[in-house]
Design a protein around this motif. Sequence first.
Motif, short mmCIF file in Angstrom:
data_model
loop_
_atom_site.label_atom_id
_atom_site.label_comp_id
_atom_site.label_asym_id
_atom_site.label_seq_id
_atom_site.Cartn_x
_atom_site.Cartn_y
_atom_site.Cartn_z
N SER A 6 46.47 58.80 77.75
CA SER A 6 46.67 57.21 77.49
C SER A 6 45.35 56.91 77.55
O SER A 6 45.09 55.74 76.92
N ILE A 7 44.15 57.54 78.09
CA ILE A 7 42.87 56.84 77.92
C ILE A 7 42.24 57.13 76.65
O ILE A 7 41.65 56.23 75.95
N VAL A 86 37.58 57.57 75.47
CA VAL A 86 38.46 57.10 74.22
C VAL A 86 38.14 57.99 73.10
O VAL A 86 36.95 58.23 72.60
N CYS A 87 39.33 58.11 72.09
CA CYS A 87 39.03 58.69 70.92
C CYS A 87 38.83 57.59 69.95
O CYS A 87 39.28 56.56 69.66
N MET A 88 37.48 57.63 69.30
CA MET A 88 36.98 56.60 68.52
C MET A 88 37.47 56.57 67.16
O MET A 88 37.42 55.64 66.54
N GLY A 89 38.25 57.57 66.80
CA GLY A 89 38.90 57.74 65.55
C GLY A 89 39.81 58.85 65.61
O GLY A 89 39.57 59.84 65.61
N LYS A 90 41.00 58.62 65.28
CA LYS A 90 41.93 59.61 65.20
C LYS A 90 41.65 60.87 63.96
O LYS A 90 41.77 61.93 64.10
N TYR A 91 41.18 60.05 62.81
CA TYR A 91 40.62 61.08 61.69
C TYR A 91 39.10 61.00 62.12
O TYR A 91 38.49 59.84 62.13
N PHE A 92 38.63 62.17 62.31
CA PHE A 92 36.88 62.36 62.40
C PHE A 92 36.39 63.37 61.50
O PHE A 92 37.01 64.57 61.48
N CYS A 93 35.38 63.07 60.81
CA CYS A 93 34.79 64.12 60.14
C CYS A 93 33.42 64.20 60.57
O CYS A 93 32.59 63.18 60.24
N SER A 94 32.86 65.29 60.98
CA SER A 94 31.54 65.38 61.33
C SER A 94 30.27 65.53 60.38
O SER A 94 29.22 65.24 60.56
N LYS A 95 31.17 65.85 59.09
CA LYS A 95 30.19 66.04 57.96
C LYS A 95 29.83 64.58 57.22
O LYS A 95 28.47 64.53 56.91
N CYS A 96 30.70 63.74 57.37
CA CYS A 96 30.48 62.44 56.93
C CYS A 96 29.88 61.51 57.73
O CYS A 96 29.92 60.27 57.71
N ASN A 97 30.28 61.83 59.23
CA ASN A 97 30.10 60.98 60.33
C ASN A 97 30.97 59.63 60.28
O ASN A 97 30.69 58.74 60.15
N PHE A 98 32.32 60.03 59.89
CA PHE A 98 33.30 59.05 59.43
C PHE A 98 34.45 58.88 60.30
O PHE A 98 35.03 60.23 60.97
N PHE A 99 34.99 57.87 60.87
CA PHE A 99 35.94 57.62 61.60
C PHE A 99 36.94 56.49 61.09
O PHE A 99 36.61 55.80 60.50
N ASP A 100 38.43 56.93 61.36
CA ASP A 100 39.40 56.15 60.84
C ASP A 100 40.52 56.17 61.77
O ASP A 100 41.02 57.61 62.18
N ASP A 101 41.29 55.22 62.52
CA ASP A 101 42.25 55.44 63.14
C ASP A 101 43.59 55.33 62.30
O ASP A 101 44.77 55.94 62.76
N ASP A 102 43.69 54.81 60.90
CA ASP A 102 44.58 54.67 60.32
C ASP A 102 44.69 56.37 59.44
O ASP A 102 44.40 56.46 58.28
N VAL A 103 45.78 57.26 59.92
CA VAL A 103 45.63 58.48 59.48
C VAL A 103 46.84 58.64 58.22
O VAL A 103 47.31 59.55 57.95
N SER A 104 47.33 57.33 58.12
CA SER A 104 48.70 57.51 57.07
C SER A 104 47.85 57.62 55.67
O SER A 104 48.40 57.75 54.71
N LYS A 105 46.73 57.63 55.81
CA LYS A 105 45.98 57.43 54.50
C LYS A 105 45.78 59.15 53.79
O LYS A 105 45.47 59.28 52.90
N ASN A 106 46.01 60.04 55.05
CA ASN A 106 46.01 61.42 54.63
C ASN A 106 44.61 61.66 54.14
O ASN A 106 44.43 62.39 53.05
N GLN A 107 43.69 61.51 54.97
CA GLN A 107 42.16 61.75 54.62
C GLN A 107 42.15 63.14 54.73
O GLN A 107 42.65 63.84 55.39
N TYR A 108 41.07 63.60 54.03
CA TYR A 108 40.63 64.93 53.78
C TYR A 108 38.99 64.88 53.45
O TYR A 108 38.61 64.06 52.50
N HIS A 109 38.28 66.05 53.94
CA HIS A 109 36.90 66.21 53.18
C HIS A 109 36.81 67.09 52.09
O HIS A 109 37.60 68.21 52.25
N CYS A 110 36.13 66.95 51.06
CA CYS A 110 36.00 67.61 50.03
C CYS A 110 34.53 68.26 50.21
O CYS A 110 33.58 67.54 49.98
#
Length: 274
Positions: A6-7, A86-110
Amino acid sequence: MSNSLSIMEKGYGEFGCSHYRRRCKIRAPCCDEIFDCRHCHNESKNSIEVDPLDRHEVPRHDIKRVICSLCDREQDVQQHCINCGVCMGKYFCSKCNFFDDDVSKNQYHCDECGICRVGGEENFFHCNKCGCCYSTMLKNSHNCVEKAMHHNCAVCFEFLFDTTKDITVLPCGHTIHLECVKEMEQHFQYSCPVCSKSYCDMSRVWERLDREVASTVMPQIYRNKMVWILCNDCGENSEVNFHIVAHKCLKCSSYNTRQTRGGATSCSSEIGEI
């Protein structure tokens, strides 16, 4: 366990900007200012109100510090806040320093592109010659163009490689914003703004032009006038009878041609409504 979950979920969907839903902000290392995301920074620092000498963008890989939106703790880039958890972004990429909570976009790192993309990794492939990711539907059918997306859109001049807008690949292999193609069509422009090749089936338009040419009688003085034309679609040079309406390629029957010799230069690559 449920308490920790919950946190981590606290504030989900409540924070972010017009570009991303996320629970953190970034500190731009270039100007040491805080923004919701790098796009917010770039829009602010590249606006027409900013002195041209002061305009700049922040490379995503240079971002080192983020600020938790819930507790305001500044920290190194990481997915979970070191202070409130707290989770600052459900999708997180350490390579791009990128956060996004909207995982419906189906993000991936190339790794080849060096950035994150949307749409699901299973639906895309990376073309090494074009230097970008394309839909798997184009894997065996697209025309390769060296670094196809490493340039500005030929209509709006926005850099295509990391744009957040939808992009389409024209049959000739050149890339352009989808919304820019739709705007071109509203102005009856159906040829690539880079190479002038037709990007859709123009056979019905050519048939209508055939009828228009046949019904438009040229004055006697022009009936034997010959001109040279270059076909934008097949690249063939032809000598044809001069006509005020349009000139037809003798090889592929396209009217997407331009006059090269024999009088005032004309071009019929832009086909209006007939």
